[in-house]
Write an enzyme that holds these catalytic residues in place. Structure first.
Site, PDB file in Angstrom:
ATOM      1  N   PHE A 108     -13.881   2.694   4.225  1.00 45.01           N
ATOM      2  CA  PHE A 108     -12.867   1.957   3.470  1.00 45.01           C
ATOM      3  C   PHE A 108     -12.477   2.796   2.261  1.00 45.01           C
ATOM      4  O   PHE A 108     -13.318   3.210   1.472  1.00 45.01           O
ATOM      5  CB  PHE A 108     -13.377   0.586   3.029  1.00 45.01           C
ATOM      6  CG  PHE A 108     -12.243  -0.293   2.566  1.00 45.01           C
ATOM      7  CD1 PHE A 108     -11.483  -1.005   3.479  1.00 45.01           C
ATOM      8  CD2 PHE A 108     -11.906  -0.360   1.219  1.00 45.01           C
ATOM      9  CE1 PHE A 108     -10.409  -1.789   3.063  1.00 45.01           C
ATOM     10  CE2 PHE A 108     -10.830  -1.145   0.794  1.00 45.01           C
ATOM     11  CZ  PHE A 108     -10.088  -1.857   1.724  1.00 45.01           C
TER      12      PHE A 108
ATOM     13  N   ASP B   1      -5.849  -0.342  -2.079  1.00 42.34           N
ATOM     14  CA  ASP B   1      -6.576  -1.200  -3.022  1.00 42.34           C
ATOM     15  C   ASP B   1      -7.803  -1.850  -2.405  1.00 42.34           C
ATOM     16  O   ASP B   1      -7.956  -1.941  -1.182  1.00 42.34           O
ATOM     17  CB  ASP B   1      -5.668  -2.331  -3.501  1.00 42.34           C
ATOM     18  CG  ASP B   1      -5.490  -3.399  -2.419  1.00 42.34           C
ATOM     19  OD1 ASP B   1      -5.109  -3.049  -1.287  1.00 42.34           O
ATOM     20  OD2 ASP B   1      -5.769  -4.584  -2.690  1.00 42.34           O
TER      21      ASP B   1
ATOM     22  N   ARG C 216      -5.412   0.969  -7.064  1.00 43.18           N
ATOM     23  CA  ARG C 216      -4.199   1.576  -6.495  1.00 43.18           C
ATOM     24  C   ARG C 216      -3.727   2.770  -7.323  1.00 43.18           C
ATOM     25  O   ARG C 216      -3.105   3.694  -6.813  1.00 43.18           O
ATOM     26  CB  ARG C 216      -3.059   0.549  -6.437  1.00 43.18           C
ATOM     27  CG  ARG C 216      -3.265  -0.573  -5.435  1.00 43.18           C
ATOM     28  CD  ARG C 216      -1.968  -1.342  -5.251  1.00 43.18           C
ATOM     29  NE  ARG C 216      -2.155  -2.652  -4.644  1.00 43.18           N
ATOM     30  CZ  ARG C 216      -2.210  -2.880  -3.327  1.00 43.18           C
ATOM     31  NH1 ARG C 216      -2.108  -1.885  -2.483  1.00 43.18           N
ATOM     32  NH2 ARG C 216      -2.363  -4.100  -2.864  1.00 43.18           N
TER      33      ARG C 216
ATOM     34  N   LYS D  38      -6.914   6.330  10.503  1.00 51.73           N
ATOM     35  CA  LYS D  38      -8.309   6.095  10.904  1.00 51.73           C
ATOM     36  C   LYS D  38      -8.305   5.970  12.414  1.00 51.73           C
ATOM     37  O   LYS D  38      -8.346   4.856  12.960  1.00 51.73           O
ATOM     38  CB  LYS D  38      -8.789   4.759  10.319  1.00 51.73           C
ATOM     39  CG  LYS D  38      -9.355   4.797   8.935  1.00 51.73           C
ATOM     40  CD  LYS D  38     -10.023   3.447   8.643  1.00 51.73           C
ATOM     41  CE  LYS D  38     -10.053   3.124   7.185  1.00 51.73           C
ATOM     42  NZ  LYS D  38     -10.582   1.767   6.912  1.00 51.73           N
TER      43      LYS D  38
ATOM     44  N   ASP E  34       0.705   3.285   4.161  1.00 53.93           N
ATOM     45  CA  ASP E  34      -0.413   3.991   3.547  1.00 53.93           C
ATOM     46  C   ASP E  34      -1.421   4.443   4.587  1.00 53.93           C
ATOM     47  O   ASP E  34      -1.886   5.569   4.578  1.00 53.93           O
ATOM     48  CB  ASP E  34      -1.096   3.118   2.473  1.00 53.93           C
ATOM     49  CG  ASP E  34      -1.486   1.726   2.978  1.00 53.93           C
ATOM     50  OD1 ASP E  34      -1.154   1.375   4.141  1.00 53.93           O
ATOM     51  OD2 ASP E  34      -2.116   0.975   2.216  1.00 53.93           O
TER      52      ASP E  34
ATOM     53  N   GLY F  44       0.764  -1.240   0.000  1.00 53.92           N
ATOM     54  CA  GLY F  44       0.000   0.000   0.000  1.00 53.92           C
ATOM     55  C   GLY F  44       0.794   1.290   0.000  1.00 53.92           C
ATOM     56  O   GLY F  44       0.302   2.310  -0.455  1.00 53.92           O
TER      57      GLY F  44
ATOM     58  N   ASP G  60      -4.727   1.877  10.776  1.00 50.65           N
ATOM     59  CA  ASP G  60      -6.127   1.515  10.999  1.00 50.65           C
ATOM     60  C   ASP G  60      -6.245   0.977  12.434  1.00 50.65           C
ATOM     61  O   ASP G  60      -6.261   1.746  13.383  1.00 50.65           O
ATOM     62  CB  ASP G  60      -6.513   0.490   9.923  1.00 50.65           C
ATOM     63  CG  ASP G  60      -7.988   0.143   9.909  1.00 50.65           C
ATOM     64  OD1 ASP G  60      -8.728   0.618  10.773  1.00 50.65           O
ATOM     65  OD2 ASP G  60      -8.411  -0.633   9.032  1.00 50.65           O
TER      66      ASP G  60
HETATM   67  P1  XMP Z   1      -3.865  -2.019  10.623  1.00 51.76           P
HETATM   68  O1  XMP Z   1      -5.301  -2.364  10.971  1.00 51.76           O
HETATM   69  O2  XMP Z   1      -2.919  -3.103  10.991  1.00 51.76           O
HETATM   70  O3  XMP Z   1      -3.950  -1.968   9.067  1.00 51.76           O
HETATM   71  O4  XMP Z   1      -3.483  -0.658  11.140  1.00 51.76           O
HETATM   72  C1  XMP Z   1      -3.005  -1.464   8.288  1.00 51.76           C
HETATM   73  C2  XMP Z   1      -3.190  -2.032   6.907  1.00 51.76           C
HETATM   74  O5  XMP Z   1      -4.569  -2.326   6.627  1.00 51.76           O
HETATM   75  C3  XMP Z   1      -4.906  -1.963   5.318  1.00 51.76           C
HETATM   76  N1  XMP Z   1      -6.074  -1.059   5.366  1.00 51.76           N
HETATM   77  C4  XMP Z   1      -6.707  -0.566   4.308  1.00 51.76           C
HETATM   78  N2  XMP Z   1      -6.492  -0.741   2.992  1.00 51.76           N
HETATM   79  N3  XMP Z   1      -8.282   0.716   2.512  1.00 51.76           N
HETATM   80  C5  XMP Z   1      -7.291  -0.096   2.098  1.00 51.76           C
HETATM   81  O6  XMP Z   1      -7.085  -0.226   0.893  1.00 51.76           O
HETATM   82  C6  XMP Z   1      -8.575   0.936   3.817  1.00 51.76           C
HETATM   83  O7  XMP Z   1      -9.495   1.696   4.142  1.00 51.76           O
HETATM   84  C7  XMP Z   1      -7.732   0.248   4.769  1.00 51.76           C
HETATM   85  N4  XMP Z   1      -7.710   0.229   6.117  1.00 51.76           N
HETATM   86  C8  XMP Z   1      -6.666  -0.588   6.442  1.00 51.76           C
HETATM   87  C9  XMP Z   1      -3.682  -1.314   4.748  1.00 51.76           C
HETATM   88  O8  XMP Z   1      -3.029  -2.236   3.917  1.00 51.76           O
HETATM   89  C10 XMP Z   1      -2.789  -0.975   5.915  1.00 51.76           C
HETATM   90  O9  XMP Z   1      -1.432  -1.054   5.605  1.00 51.76           O
END
Ligand code: XMP
Length: 177
Positions: free
Chosen positions: A155, A162, A168, A134, A103, A44, A106
């Site tokens: 999302f 992606d 992407r 987020k 990227d 990402g 979350d």
């Molecule tokens: P965590 O939950 O570990 O997640 O902080 C990090 C990874 O989750 C993916 N991610 C997303 N990918 N749209 C996406 O395309 C989203 O809204 C999203 N939220 C989380 C992402 O790969 C990130 O590195």
């Protein structure tokens, strides 16, 4: 072609450009004159990282760029919460200033895992920079040192992010529904 998938622009290409320029000013001020190793988290981060390092090029710091690949997704849009290392850095992080670039932050499990993993190799310093945060979905006790934009619990795709490998290449960041 996209079936029922709809994209609604959340952050424009112009807003991203301005924010990346501001972030690179902040980062360069902190590491001025130093060598900084950027560790991008694939897949990402690749577009954000590419823009960031090209902005950083105008400032007085030396960059080393490497990547890690972490698998953390259980299904298409819901994180599994259990990150697994798929590809390690190829350059020694010991004694270096490290900036993890991703990227989106979350739940925080991915960055938390990478921080714990890289800390064991004794870097001189370890910080993180994410394009998107987020904040409302955080589960792990982590925050990024540099954040492009704080976004709600939606999302998003585009600018490297992606859905099932798609979208992407879109220059804006859009909400997928
Ligand atoms: P965590 O939950 O570990 O997640 O902080 C990090 C990874 O989750 C993916 N991610 C997303 N990918 N749209 C996406 O395309 C989203 O809204 C999203 N939220 C989380 C992402 O790969 C990130 O590195």
């Amino acid at each position: 072609m996209n079936g029922n998938i709809k994209l609604k622009t959340l952050i424009t290409e112009k807003q991203i450009k301005q924010r990346v320029a501001a972030l690179s000013r902040e980062i360069s001020a902190h590491y001025s004159g130093e060598t900084l190793m950027i560790v991008g988290l694939l897949n990402g981060s690749f577009i954000f990282l590419a823009d960031l390092v090209r902005q950083l090029n105008q400032y007085k710091l030396h960059l080393i760029v490497d990547f890690m690949r972490i698998y953390s997704y259980g299904s298409n849009t819901v994180t599994s919460g259990k990150p697994t290392l798929c590809q390690d850095v190829t350059i020694d992080v010991k004694g270096r200033h490290i900036l993890i670039v991703d990227d989106i932050l979350d739940t925080g499990h991915t960055i938390e895992y990478v921080i714990q993993y890289l800390s064991a190799f004794k870097p001189l310093s370890l910080r993180s920079c994410v394009c998107l945060d987020k904040t409302g979905r955080r589960q792990a006790n982590v925050q990024a040192d540099y954040v492009g934009f704080t976004i709600p619990d939606v999302f998003v795709v585009g600018y490297g992010l992606d859905y099932d490998g798609r979208f992407r290449e879109i220059p804006d960041i859009s909400i997928l529904s």
